[in-house]
Design a protein around this motif. Structure first.
Motif, short mmCIF file in Angstrom:
data_model
loop_
_atom_site.label_atom_id
_atom_site.label_comp_id
_atom_site.label_asym_id
_atom_site.label_seq_id
_atom_site.Cartn_x
_atom_site.Cartn_y
_atom_site.Cartn_z
N LEU A 79 -47.29 -42.54 -34.23
CA LEU A 79 -47.24 -41.30 -35.00
C LEU A 79 -46.86 -41.62 -36.43
CD1 LEU A 79 -44.12 -39.06 -34.32
CD2 LEU A 79 -44.29 -41.31 -33.31
N ASP A 109 -47.32 -34.45 -36.82
CA ASP A 109 -46.92 -33.05 -36.79
C ASP A 109 -47.79 -32.26 -37.77
OD1 ASP A 109 -44.32 -32.75 -35.10
OD2 ASP A 109 -44.09 -34.63 -36.23
N PHE A 153 -48.56 -32.39 -32.76
CA PHE A 153 -47.41 -31.89 -32.00
C PHE A 153 -47.23 -30.41 -32.30
CE2 PHE A 153 -46.59 -36.42 -33.01
CZ PHE A 153 -46.91 -36.90 -31.75
N ARG A 167 -35.65 -23.30 -36.75
CA ARG A 167 -37.01 -23.53 -36.24
C ARG A 167 -37.71 -22.24 -35.83
NH1 ARG A 167 -37.61 -29.38 -33.44
NH2 ARG A 167 -39.60 -29.17 -34.51
N LYS A 205 -44.95 -27.28 -27.16
CA LYS A 205 -43.56 -27.72 -27.21
C LYS A 205 -42.67 -26.53 -27.50
CE LYS A 205 -43.43 -29.00 -32.13
NZ LYS A 205 -43.56 -30.06 -33.12
N HIS A 206 -41.39 -26.59 -27.31
CA HIS A 206 -40.65 -27.69 -26.69
C HIS A 206 -40.26 -27.17 -25.33
CE1 HIS A 206 -40.10 -28.05 -31.12
NE2 HIS A 206 -40.18 -29.35 -30.92
N MET A 249 -44.62 -31.44 -24.73
CA MET A 249 -43.43 -32.19 -25.15
C MET A 249 -42.17 -31.59 -24.53
SD MET A 249 -42.01 -32.70 -29.06
CE MET A 249 -43.47 -33.52 -29.66
N PHE A 252 -35.28 -31.10 -26.74
CA PHE A 252 -33.99 -31.78 -26.93
C PHE A 252 -32.87 -31.19 -26.07
CE2 PHE A 252 -35.58 -32.64 -31.43
CZ PHE A 252 -35.67 -34.00 -31.28
N ASP A 284 -39.57 -35.48 -26.68
CA ASP A 284 -39.36 -35.28 -28.11
C ASP A 284 -38.75 -36.58 -28.66
OD1 ASP A 284 -39.25 -34.31 -30.65
OD2 ASP A 284 -38.32 -32.41 -30.12
N TRP A 285 -38.66 -36.65 -29.95
CA TRP A 285 -38.21 -37.86 -30.65
C TRP A 285 -36.85 -38.30 -30.12
CZ3 TRP A 285 -40.44 -40.13 -35.29
CH2 TRP A 285 -39.62 -41.09 -35.91
N MET A 316 -41.28 -41.05 -26.77
CA MET A 316 -41.37 -41.04 -28.23
C MET A 316 -40.05 -41.58 -28.79
SD MET A 316 -41.69 -37.83 -30.94
CE MET A 316 -43.28 -37.19 -30.53
N TRP A 423 -42.20 -28.44 -42.31
CA TRP A 423 -43.25 -29.19 -41.59
C TRP A 423 -44.60 -29.10 -42.29
CZ3 TRP A 423 -41.91 -32.67 -38.13
CH2 TRP A 423 -40.78 -32.47 -37.34
N GLU A 489 -36.44 -27.75 -38.68
CA GLU A 489 -35.58 -28.49 -37.76
C GLU A 489 -34.24 -28.85 -38.40
OE1 GLU A 489 -37.28 -31.92 -35.87
OE2 GLU A 489 -35.37 -32.46 -34.96
C1 BGC Z 1 -39.26 -32.55 -33.41
C2 BGC Z 1 -40.63 -32.39 -32.81
C3 BGC Z 1 -41.61 -33.27 -33.53
C4 BGC Z 1 -41.15 -34.70 -33.44
C5 BGC Z 1 -42.09 -35.70 -34.05
C6 BGC Z 1 -38.86 -34.00 -33.54
O1 BGC Z 1 -37.72 -34.15 -34.32
O2 BGC Z 1 -38.31 -31.85 -32.63
O3 BGC Z 1 -41.00 -31.03 -32.88
O4 BGC Z 1 -42.89 -33.10 -33.01
O5 BGC Z 1 -39.89 -34.80 -34.08
O6 BGC Z 1 -42.05 -35.69 -35.42
#
Ligand code: BGC
Length: 748
Positions: A79, A109, A153, A167, A205-206, A249, A252, A284-285, A316, A423, A489
């Motif tokens: 990514l 994203d 994503f 968010r 997501k999420h 996805m 968290f 998720d990350w 991820m 984003w 975020e």
């Molecule tokens: C976010 C996701 C995002 C991912 C990849 C995370 O911090 O919660 O929504 O797709 O990062 O960048």
């Protein structure tokens, strides 16, 4: 994924020499062909190569840094690389230099547009226009896939009832039905109705409940019951799965103590078992690794096992799978069959996207796709439909001819980076048209610009220069709100008033006596009650993206009539959180009781009436869900239902006459709400069940016929089963969630 699969297979098989014969095969046959292809790969892959497919890495810098891992098949997806030359090089090494030549899934994203940035998703939801939202997602896919991104994503389907949560900007707001319609639209748009190399896999997501973070603080725990999940939070995901979403996805948050990335019940039982999802599930990350911080796993090996056991296919950025799965298999702690299943889900997406046949992009052609005129036009139209007129004392639309001096002011008037919103990684300031730029171009020589505040958080009590300019002006166009950095975020807020001295700026402008027209650009519904008296009109534009300027100019000057509606309840004060329209009925609903200012001294404890409200702010929001004004007016009449009594398999047909009773053409978002008067559980006071945009010329009226299948009234009741419970219902047809008269019907 089945619906999309059939379409995509047709493309893959046509594109594949020698496979044409299979194109005519049944869906089962074509499914079988894909599975057979996967079987063949699985039979050739080493355990390490399989685990490599399950590893997603965020890349940056030189491709050669990753060449060794790519050659060894240790990375299945990357990514954050969007340079088409580099993406091609990543693919070339994977396809030509790894043993099995499996291409990478390239993710990004792409949340509300790629280069051409559309309004933030909350703004898109305000259009109540799924067809337009689908078009926007298609534009995003065209631009992103031209640079090699085949996986976004998005869409974020988290229901958000708390505007403190940053968010909230990324989703469709508080309503399950609206969210589900937007979910489908985005999935269709990204993946394409007809699959080709512009198909970009959607990632819903999420999963799940992330938007219910306690206190609106991002990443916080949630405590949703299974019933709330099933009735409120899951339906958009289920709708997106039905629409063919290829990936999902995990979130968290931990819900009721279980982190989503280890939630076997949600992933294996509900998503795969009940809904039949056969797509790819990604964490998720580092959400796998964060289970250690949650106190839910001892180390990376432990959480890798827990995630795999829950049915999570791809990691991820924890490096948990790639570091530990092999030893977990060797020790017998996990079965290789579980790994095979995950790899199967990953390879299936790669095959269905046609990546094996088309791993590369045409670098020379990719630039021409970006910012294509039709993309900009779609983005502009999205802003025009999304802006919500919340107040108008008649000053709007502005008539240009008599205006000699238009003052443009406020921190968001000329803030290209900030109007793109959260984003918007690939949006570019240079291509963004601010209101100042658009207005200057439109009215050469008539626009003066004094920012007043250079950014929203600036605290400046004196506004001499801007007040002096306002005195000289015929009208003041002030652009306030919050910068992109204040939402998204990790960007939660505890105070939702306009930041800094913006409210003081509005007050100072109003004091000049000149007409003040405010436009708010923000990532959430801010608490603007105290500002309303200081403007003659207020347009709420969220963060509008690349084409914000021209679209807002069109709205302010009447080329376009506002039609956006609030996708979320607007609060009077942050202390009202959570306040959403579709709450269940308390046993003591508010009944007009006394508010603070009217409470006499030494009032008796029981003298106020014992109902549910705030003494200081009452029970109501500032603006209800579904609300928005127009430059014209609409009236609803002759509403009726085709019957009084329906069976569970019937369809309700609602008729009503909508009239444009004002002097301008306009579009109304007609909304249908239903209340189930009694159930095995307490039921929401109203739930949106249908909406449509209706355009009427000035003076025109039209009889509308709208249909709602009775099955839409089903919910998960006391026994945990989804069904329509027989009984009495009420139904409203109205222009917002707080208007209209109920009609009664019964389901037998
Ligand atoms: C976010 C996701 C995002 C991912 C990849 C995370 O911090 O919660 O929504 O797709 O990062 O960048």
């Amino acid at each position: 994924m089945k619906a999309v699969r059939t379409l995509i297979l047709a493309f893959v098989l046509v594109a594949l020499p020698g496979c044409q014969g299979q194109k005519a095969a049944s869906t089962v046959g074509t499914d079988a062909a894909v599975e057979a292809r996967i079987d063949k790969f699985l039979s050739q892959m080493t355990l390490s190569e399989k685990i490599g497919q399950m590893n997603q890495v965020s890349v940056g810098g030189d491709v050669s840094n990753y060449a060794d891992a790519l050659r060894k098949g240790q990375i299945g997806s990357i990514l954050n690389e969007v340079d088409p030359v580099k993406v091609n090089e990543f693919q070339r090494i994977s396809v030509e230099e790894s043993r099995l030549g499996i291409p990478l899934l390239v993710g990004r994203d792409v949340i509300h547009g790629f280069h051409t940035v559309f309004p933030i998703p909350l703004g898109l939801a305000a259009t109540f226009d799924p067809a337009l939202v689908e078009q926007g997602a298609r534009v995003a896919a065209l631009e992103a896939t031209a640079q090699g991104v085949r996986w976004t994503f998005s869409p974020m389907l988290d229901i958000a009832r708390d505007p403190r949560w940053g968010r909230i900007a990324e989703g469709s707001g508080e309503d399950t039905y609206l969210d589900a319609r937007m979910a489908e639209a985005m999935v269709y748009g990204y993946q394409g109705r007809a699959a080709d190399t512009t198909s970009m896999a959607a990632c819903i997501k999420h999963f799940v409940g992330y938007g219910a973070a306690e206190g609106g603080r991002d990443y916080n725990s949630t405590f949703l019951t299974e019933r709330q999940l099933r009735n409120v939070y899951l339906p958009p995901f289920e709708a997106a799965v039905k629409a063919g979403a290829m990936t999902l996805m995990t979130s968290f948050n931990d819900n009721d103590g279980v982190p989503s990335t280890a939630n076997t019940f949600m992933v294996k039982d509900v998503l795969r078992g009940e809904w039949g999802f056969d797509g790819l599930v990604v964490t998720d990350w580092n959400s796998m690794g964060e289970m250690i911080a949650h106190g839910y796993g001892t180390d990376r090996k432990d959480v890798a096992k827990k995630a795999l056991d829950a049915g999570v296919d791809m990691d991820m950025m924890t490096y948990g799978y790639v570091s530990h799965l092999e030893e977990l298999v060797h020790s017998g702690a996990v079965k290789e069959a579980a790994i095979d299943q995950a790899v199967r889900n990953i390879l299936r997406v790669k095959i269905l996207l046609g990546l094996f046949e088309h791993p590369y992009v045409d670098v020379d052609a990719s630039a021409a796709v970006q910012y294509a005129p039709e993309h900009l036009a779609a983005a502009q139209r999205s802003v025009e439909e999304s802006a919500i007129l919340l107040k108008n004392n008649g000053v709007l639309p502005l008539e240009a001819a008599p205006l000699r001096n238009i003052l443009v002011t406020g921190p968001l008037a000329d803030a290209p980076h900030d109007q793109l919103g959260t984003w918007a990684f690939d949006g570019e300031k240079e291509h963004t048209v601010t209101p100042l730029k658009a207005l200057k171009e439109r009215f050469p020589g008539k626009v003066s610009y004094v920012p007043g505040l250079t950014y929203s958080r600036e605290n400046r009590a004196r506004f001499d220069d801007v007040v002096a300019a306002a005195r000289r002006a015929d009208v003041v166009l002030v652009f306030v709100g919050e910068e992109a950095i204040l939402s998204g975020e990790a960007h939660s807020l505890a105070d939702l008033n306009l930041k800094g001295s913006q409210s003081e700026l509005l007050a100072a402008l109003k004091a000049t006596g000149k007409p003040v027209v405010a436009t708010v650009m923000a990532g959430r519904p801010l608490t603007i009650e105290r500002d309303l008296p200081n403007c003659d009109a207020l347009l709420y534009a969220f963060h509008p993206g690349t084409m914000g300027g021209p679209a807002l100019a069109n709205l302010l000057f009447g080329d376009v009539t506002p039609s956006g509606k609030t996708p979320v309840t607007f609060l009077r004060t942050v202390g009202q959180v959570p306040l959403y329209y579709n709450h269940t009925m308390t046993g003591r609903p508010y009944n007009g009781e006394t508010l603070l200012d009217d409470i006499p001294q030494e009032a008796g404890q029981t003298s106020l009436g014992n109902t549910s409200y705030y003494l200081d702010y009452g029970p109501y929001p500032l603006f209800p869900f579904g609300f928005g004004l127009s430059y014209t007016t609409f009236s609803y009449s002759d509403a009726s239902l085709d019957r009084d009594v329906y069976g569970k398999d019937d369809t309700i047909t609602i008729s009503c006459t909508l009239a444009n009773t004002g002097g301008r053409n306009g579009t109304e978002v007609v909304q249908v709400y239903v209340r189930d008067l009694m159930g095995s559980l307490t039921r929401p006071v109203k739930e949106l069940k249908h909406f449509e945009r209706v355009h009427l010329q000035a003076g025109e009226s039209r009889t509308l016929q709208m249909q709602i299948p009775v099955s839409e009234l089903a919910f998960y009741g006391q026994d945990g089963m989804k069904k329509v419970e027989p009984g009495d219902f009420q139904l409203w047809v109205a222009g917002d969630s707080d208007s209209g008269e109920p009609m009664n019907f019964c389901v037998k």
